[in-house]
Write an enzyme that holds these catalytic residues in place. Structure first.
Site, PDB file in Angstrom:
ATOM      1  N   TYR A 115      -2.923   1.346  -7.006  1.00  0.00           N
ATOM      2  CA  TYR A 115      -1.858   1.703  -6.591  1.00  0.00           C
ATOM      3  C   TYR A 115      -0.687   0.450  -7.008  1.00  0.00           C
ATOM      4  O   TYR A 115      -1.176  -0.596  -6.971  1.00  0.00           O
ATOM      5  CB  TYR A 115      -2.062   1.667  -5.029  1.00  0.00           C
ATOM      6  CG  TYR A 115      -2.513   2.880  -4.354  1.00  0.00           C
ATOM      7  CD1 TYR A 115      -3.586   3.609  -5.054  1.00  0.00           C
ATOM      8  CD2 TYR A 115      -2.170   3.095  -3.029  1.00  0.00           C
ATOM      9  CE1 TYR A 115      -3.934   4.941  -4.480  1.00  0.00           C
ATOM     10  CE2 TYR A 115      -2.733   4.448  -2.380  1.00  0.00           C
ATOM     11  CZ  TYR A 115      -3.727   5.153  -3.209  1.00  0.00           C
ATOM     12  OH  TYR A 115      -4.117   6.200  -2.699  1.00  0.00           O
ATOM     13  N   ARG A 120      -4.945   8.738   8.794  1.00  0.00           N
ATOM     14  CA  ARG A 120      -5.704  10.115   8.492  1.00  0.00           C
ATOM     15  C   ARG A 120      -6.527   9.875   7.405  1.00  0.00           C
ATOM     16  O   ARG A 120      -6.297   9.198   6.265  1.00  0.00           O
ATOM     17  CB  ARG A 120      -4.494  11.054   7.736  1.00  0.00           C
ATOM     18  CG  ARG A 120      -4.923  12.449   7.534  1.00  0.00           C
ATOM     19  CD  ARG A 120      -3.608  13.314   7.098  1.00  0.00           C
ATOM     20  NE  ARG A 120      -2.948  13.685   8.422  1.00  0.00           N
ATOM     21  CZ  ARG A 120      -1.498  13.690   8.371  1.00  0.00           C
ATOM     22  NH1 ARG A 120      -0.870  13.480   7.259  1.00  0.00           N
ATOM     23  NH2 ARG A 120      -0.880  14.046   9.461  1.00  0.00           N
ATOM     24  N   ASN A 134      -6.225  15.982  -4.448  1.00  0.00           N
ATOM     25  CA  ASN A 134      -4.987  16.075  -3.814  1.00  0.00           C
ATOM     26  C   ASN A 134      -4.680  17.527  -3.103  1.00  0.00           C
ATOM     27  O   ASN A 134      -4.220  17.385  -2.066  1.00  0.00           O
ATOM     28  CB  ASN A 134      -3.876  16.218  -4.905  1.00  0.00           C
ATOM     29  CG  ASN A 134      -3.535  14.640  -5.357  1.00  0.00           C
ATOM     30  OD1 ASN A 134      -4.019  13.527  -4.947  1.00  0.00           O
ATOM     31  ND2 ASN A 134      -2.766  14.577  -6.566  1.00  0.00           N
ATOM     32  N   HIS A 162       3.338   3.492  -5.705  1.00  0.00           N
ATOM     33  CA  HIS A 162       3.472   3.430  -4.227  1.00  0.00           C
ATOM     34  C   HIS A 162       4.349   2.748  -3.468  1.00  0.00           C
ATOM     35  O   HIS A 162       4.632   2.668  -2.202  1.00  0.00           O
ATOM     36  CB  HIS A 162       1.852   3.176  -3.804  1.00  0.00           C
ATOM     37  CG  HIS A 162       1.532   3.425  -2.415  1.00  0.00           C
ATOM     38  ND1 HIS A 162       1.564   2.460  -1.370  1.00  0.00           N
ATOM     39  CD2 HIS A 162       1.434   4.232  -1.761  1.00  0.00           C
ATOM     40  CE1 HIS A 162       1.163   2.878  -0.214  1.00  0.00           C
ATOM     41  NE2 HIS A 162       1.083   4.217  -0.238  1.00  0.00           N
ATOM     42  N   HIS A 180       2.537   1.609  10.697  1.00  0.00           N
ATOM     43  CA  HIS A 180       2.057   1.891   9.322  1.00  0.00           C
ATOM     44  C   HIS A 180       2.652   0.705   8.490  1.00  0.00           C
ATOM     45  O   HIS A 180       2.596   0.916   7.386  1.00  0.00           O
ATOM     46  CB  HIS A 180       3.019   3.178   8.886  1.00  0.00           C
ATOM     47  CG  HIS A 180       2.708   3.531   7.435  1.00  0.00           C
ATOM     48  ND1 HIS A 180       3.656   3.629   6.410  1.00  0.00           N
ATOM     49  CD2 HIS A 180       1.420   4.142   6.818  1.00  0.00           C
ATOM     50  CE1 HIS A 180       3.096   4.059   5.356  1.00  0.00           C
ATOM     51  NE2 HIS A 180       1.899   4.352   5.667  1.00  0.00           N
ATOM     52  N   ARG A 228      -5.109   0.981   6.355  1.00  0.00           N
ATOM     53  CA  ARG A 228      -6.239   1.298   5.511  1.00  0.00           C
ATOM     54  C   ARG A 228      -6.845   0.198   4.915  1.00  0.00           C
ATOM     55  O   ARG A 228      -6.249  -0.610   4.092  1.00  0.00           O
ATOM     56  CB  ARG A 228      -5.781   2.405   4.615  1.00  0.00           C
ATOM     57  CG  ARG A 228      -5.261   3.869   4.898  1.00  0.00           C
ATOM     58  CD  ARG A 228      -5.118   4.663   3.769  1.00  0.00           C
ATOM     59  NE  ARG A 228      -4.223   6.029   4.377  1.00  0.00           N
ATOM     60  CZ  ARG A 228      -4.653   6.832   4.902  1.00  0.00           C
ATOM     61  NH1 ARG A 228      -5.594   6.890   5.235  1.00  0.00           N
ATOM     62  NH2 ARG A 228      -3.711   7.781   4.860  1.00  0.00           N
ATOM     63  N   ARG A 234       8.113   9.462  -6.554  1.00  0.00           N
ATOM     64  CA  ARG A 234       6.880  10.032  -7.102  1.00  0.00           C
ATOM     65  C   ARG A 234       6.552  11.406  -6.646  1.00  0.00           C
ATOM     66  O   ARG A 234       6.419  12.234  -7.439  1.00  0.00           O
ATOM     67  CB  ARG A 234       5.668   9.210  -6.858  1.00  0.00           C
ATOM     68  CG  ARG A 234       4.319   9.665  -7.270  1.00  0.00           C
ATOM     69  CD  ARG A 234       3.070   8.685  -6.777  1.00  0.00           C
ATOM     70  NE  ARG A 234       2.793   9.407  -5.650  1.00  0.00           N
ATOM     71  CZ  ARG A 234       2.551   8.772  -4.527  1.00  0.00           C
ATOM     72  NH1 ARG A 234       2.712   7.682  -4.224  1.00  0.00           N
ATOM     73  NH2 ARG A 234       2.053   9.638  -3.302  1.00  0.00           N
TER      74      ARG A 234
END
Length: 750
Positions: free
Chosen positions: A496, A433, A49, A620, A463, A403, A592
């Site tokens: 997730y 990213r 992280n 998530h 996104h 992703r 979170r």
């Protein structure tokens, strides 16, 4: 009105809040109610992280500070002030991480006969093993790199593990060489031979570095049950073999994190793919954001690294243990046995109506399906795309990909659909990213398979997580859709927590067509029927909903706003929530990560309560709920309440309206709010563990796991019963023709 709350003291700095979040992950590594190997994994997660945090967020601050930008953030801090505060706080976190490693994880592993060993601990058999391992495996691939007048300091790649070495010529060997040169008549050597030689002279000290090859696992398995050693320790033991004729005076492992933020100018996206590829190459040479070294490093070696890597004191992290703790994320997979030291496995619920043995489109025509992953199997989403690829009545598939996994079945089925003559349009976000390289590869592969690939809008990341299937049904064309809060990644979907909706709602279908036309062409729809799209659309919608709740509260009626998200950092949204609380609106937030809101302002009258759930799965999903005047509304979204999501990304927010799916979504949110085991509660500007006050412990994630296990078992029993009945019926039908005929007429019922 809410602009009255635009005061620095009302906001927590975003970057410092993120470090606090990583601290909550570290708490899971110390929580003995978690299985030991999972605690080790949590510790490894804190490292990965913070690595990403420095490569992106700290890198961004560095660039702003270097440009002498003095603009302040919502909390009133300049980039330079943030850099100082972030590094100070992270130094404290590093100390905590290694205390957990040295005083908790390693001793506890040892109690279970799982050892990460030091060279001094090895027995003769293990010493012989690492000697052979170095000679046979490592020696051929290692490349020693010197730093001298003819060879400049080598480039140190981002996130690579390296060994710095201080060395000098072996005096005995040097003397032998000089004697040989004298015998051969070297006049210069003869003139020097009378001078006394001082082996400690600074000019004789040399620097070299060796990169630890990433093709090998960091943990090397030793003879004996669950014994391991770090590969860099093995290399350091045998460094002399890489430098014959030299003495190794000191060595130390080190690592650098560089600026890895991708900065692509998008005035013209016609060559975006090439621009991204170029930036991927360029960013490998980004400025060093952090230098990690062993705290036992020789001072001379450290000075060499500091001078050549151009880092200042605040960016040097001296660690009391192994550099880079991410190897702990791999430990559980390498340990033999010890299932009791891992989370017990669970079986995600696979709704039979959404498996490959049933017609998913017929099921969606009857009603919507709300899924909560990983408790509901993500395979249902994969099956949706798979059936669309195979179904001859499907005419087109449109999908956004942000992703995906390295071996994505969804990519495979999209290609299959194109090869079967269906029109397939895929928006691949090549600027996602750290997935840029993967996504560039997938974009090219999809084009090769016959898909039409697009890259989104100028200046915006796409996104949103949506899929649209156009099918010719008996009564005409119909749109079938999946809308999600998370990525179409079959790997991360296992850990997730996300939500998704399968629907063929007509108005949402029209909205989806408009959305894809906007993404692929010049269309700018004047409005959307049910979904909201950022930039701007989601912000405006959330603001309208907050204003509605304020009016209800001002009329004297109770009202409630609930929001669940990954991060809350948008200054305007926070101020609007402050205003709502000051007017009597009850606000319950589950966040979170980053939380720039503070709930101890007197004007709020205690109306904002904030929880943060950090547990086995990474929370998530994004959920937005509004209740007032007896009316409940609930929405799911791909967007957090962050400025980038609301202003600079294409995101979707959509309602859950069907009675049963709406009730399920609200129930899920209720259960999350009840969590008093893995949830923390915000107190002003920091989180604390929830005091249960004697209440029954309730772990929401564990509750969902147990429910999924029960549903899976029930489904298996039902399917087994159906198969048994089918076999019996088939046997009887061979002997009782009338029964066979009835079954064909559909008159037989179980």
């Amino acid at each position: 009105m809410y602009k009255e709350f635009y005061k620095p003291q009302n906001y927590v700095n975003r970057e410092l809040s993120w470090i606090d979040f990583n601290g909550r992950v570290l708490q899971e590594a110390t929580d003995t109610s978690n299985p030991l190997l999972e605690r080790a994994n949590f510790l490894g997660i804190t490292q990965s992280n913070v690595d990403e945090f420095f490569m992106v967020r700290v890198a961004s601050l560095h660039k702003l500070a270097a440009a002498n930008v003095t603009t302040t953030d919502a909390s009133g801090m300049t980039p330079e002030e943030q850099l100082t505060a972030v590094n100070k706080k992270e130094h404290e976190m590093v100390k905590e991480r290694y205390e957990v490693y040295n005083k908790q994880i390693i001793p506890d592993l040892k109690q279970h006969h799982i050892k990460i060993m030091q060279l001094a601990d090895l027995d003769d058999r293990q010493k012989e093993f690492i000697r052979r391992y170095f000679s046979d495996e490592l020696m051929p691939v290692l490349t020693p790199m010197a730093d001298d007048t003819s060879r400049p300091f080598p480039f140190i790649a981002n996130n690579s593990l390296n060994i710095a070495i201080q060395l000098r010529r072996d005096p005995k060997q040097k003397k032998a060489v000089q004697e040989q040169e004298i015998l051969e008549g070297d006049q210069e050597v003869k003139s020097r031979q009378l001078e006394p030689h001082d082996d400690s002279r600074e000019s004789d000290i040399k620097f070299a570095t060796v990169r630890v090859p990433s093709i090998y696992k960091r943990l090397v398995r030793l003879p004996g049950e669950n014994n391991f050693i770090l590969i860099d320790e093995v290399i350091k033991r045998f460094l002399g073999q890489l430098f014959p004729g030299y003495q190794i005076l000191a060595s130390a492992t080190y690592r650098v994190m560089r600026d890895m933020d991708l900065d692509v100018a998008e005035e013209d996206t016609s060559d975006l793919l090439r621009a991204v590829k170029h930036q991927l190459r360029e960013r490998e040479h980004g400025e060093v954001m952090r230098l990690e070294v062993e705290n036992s490093i020789d001072e001379w070696l450290e000075d060499q690294l500091i001078d050549n890597l151009h880092v200042n004191e605040r960016s040097i992290y001296r660690v009391n243990g192994p550099v880079d703790l991410t190897f702990l994320k791999k430990l559980s997979g390498m340990v033999d046995g010890h299932d009791d030291l891992r989370f017990p496995p669970f079986h995600a619920y696979q709704n039979p109506a959404l498996d490959m043995e049933h017609n998913i489109f017929a099921a969606i025509r009857k009603h919507d399906y709300l899924m909560q992953h990983p408790y509901d199997s993500f395979q249902s989403v994969v099956n949706f795309i798979h059936q669309a690829a195979l179904d001859p009545e499907v005419l087109a598939i449109k999908m956004t990909l942000y992703r995906v996994s390295g071996n994505s079945p969804i990519i495979k089925y999209l290609g299959m659909a194109a090869q079967r003559g269906k029109q397939v349009t895929v928006l691949v976000e090549v600027k996602a990213r750290f997935d840029e390289q993967n996504n560039v590869r997938w974009a090219q592969r999809l084009e090769q398979m016959g898909c039409h690939v697009i890259y989104g809008l100028v200046g915006l990341k796409t996104h949103c997580k949506v899929a649209l299937v156009i099918r010719r049904d008996e009564d005409g064309l119909r749109r079938y859709m999946h809308l999600g809060t998370g990525n179409y990644n079959d790997v991360t979907a296992h850990f997730y927590t996300d939500m998704g909706l399968l629907t063929c709602d007509q108005e949402i279908g029209m909205d989806m067509t408009n959305l894809f036309n906007m993404l692929s062409g010049f269309a700018r729809p004047p409005y959307f029927n049910k979904i909201r799209v950022s930039p701007n659309g989601i912000r405006n919608f959330i603001n309208q909903k907050i204003d509605q709740q304020i009016k209800i509260a001002e009329s004297g009626n109770p009202t409630l706003i609930r929001m669940k998200m990954n991060s809350l950092s948008d200054k305007q949204i926070i101020a609007h929530l402050y205003e709502a609380a000051s007017k009597g609106v009850k606000i319950q937030l589950i966040i979170r990560g980053i939380t720039c809101l503070r709930n101890d302002l007197p004007e709020l009258h205690g109306n904002i309560e904030v929880h943060s759930i950090v547990g086995r799965f990474l929370e998530h999903s994004r959920i937005y709920y509004f209740e007032g005047n007896g009316n409940e509304e609930i929405y799911l979204s791909s967007a957090d309440m962050m400025t980038r999501n609301l202003n600079r990304r294409v995101e979707e927010l959509y309602p859950v309206e069907q009675a049963d799916t709406k009730a399920k979504a609200i129930s899920i949110l209720d259960d999350m709010w009840k969590d008093n085991v893995k949830a923390r509660i915000l107190v002003g500007d920091h989180y604390e563990r929830i005091d249960n006050h004697g209440e029954e412990p309730f772990n929401a994630q564990e509750f969902f796991v147990q429910r999924a296990n029960v549903e899976s078992k029930q489904t298996k029993r039902q399917e087994k019963s159906k198969r048994h009945f089918s076999n019996v019926f088939e046997t009887l039908s061979r002997h009782v023709p009338s029964l066979h005929l009835d079954s064909r007429k559909g008159e037989h019922h179980e």
